[in-house]
Every structure is written in C-alpha cells, then in structure tokens.
Design a protein around this motif. Sequence first.
Motif: not given
Length: 192
Positions: A144-151, A122-126
């Motif tokens: 919530e962060k994981a959900t947003k990143m998957v979208c 998640l940190l790298f995706l962000e």
Amino acid sequence: MQILITVKETITQYITRFQALEIVRPEKCPVCGAVHSIHRHGSYWRNILNEQWEKRIPVARFYCKTCKLTISMLPSFALPYFQYSLEFIVTALQQIFLAKATTSRICSALLRFYRRRFHGNLLFLEMFFRDQGWPEVTPQDVKEKATKMVCMLTVPTAETLSQRFHQHYKHTFMAHSLYHRFYLSVNQCVPT
C-alpha cells in the motif's frame, strides 16, 4: 557529480537545440563551495531509451578549478545512472504498482528490477515527502505504501519531484539501496 536541470524542451528538441541552449553554470561548487570557480568543460554523449526509440543526448559539463570536480548538468527527463528515460521508469512503476492497463511490453526482468529498487527506496521517499511538509500518514503495509508513493511521483510532475529529491539527497529516488545504507550510516543523528 551530476546535477539535474530543468529542460522545457522535448528530448528531440533538446538534442537539436543543444548548442543554442543556455545552460547556466552553478555559481558555486556543490562540493567545496568555492564561488566563481566553475568553468565550462565541454560535453559528453549519453544514451537515453524509451520503448519506441533510442537516442544519444549531449550533456553539458563544468569543472571546478578549486577542487578539480567535474559537474554534469543532466536534463530533467533523464535519471543519473539509468539509460531509460524518467517517463519510461514512472510508466513502468505505475504499471507495477497501480496495475494500469497499458499496451507496453516492458520485459518482466526490468519490471522486477524497478520493483526492487523502488521498494528499497520507500523509506527515503517517505522521509523526502515529510521534509517537504506532507502531513499524511503513510500506510504500514509495504504494498500500500509503494502504491501511494507511485501516485505521488507525478505531483506536480515526475521531473520536478526527481530534481527536488536529487537536490535533497544528492542521489535519485531509484538509487541502489546499498547507497542508502551508506548514507544513513554516515548521516545518522548523534545525540548531543
């Protein structure tokens, strides 16, 4: 070393047309930077899986005469070091984080594995989205962060995002978190 290349064909078309495909060799070596030292070095076969099928795809290889590096040109529908197709992995992540109703019967152990890997990245995706100019603030809550990143994985397409992420960090968005710890320790910012 693996480089993800854009492939407009479906997996079946890619397999049948592989010999006729024009896979452009890199102009310079991604490691040593030597220009025009890359030569065709044959191909190898790699497994790729989905829920309904299992196939073997050919992967073009090139060789740098200067640093003796072998470079594989992996098609964009695959992820380095993963047998399942990118489409399958994104569908599994959507099933995990977006609770998408699906008829899929992906085994729970594989879903747990993908969840752990995705959380570890998640940190790298962000950081990747911020480097791409994404201005939004991400939620502090991990779920919530994981959900947003998957979208965001499918914007504009998962293949495009996967390629850009791989070019940016030289590894995939599903890489093992130990790799990320090593990457951060080697590439940390040192004040001058």
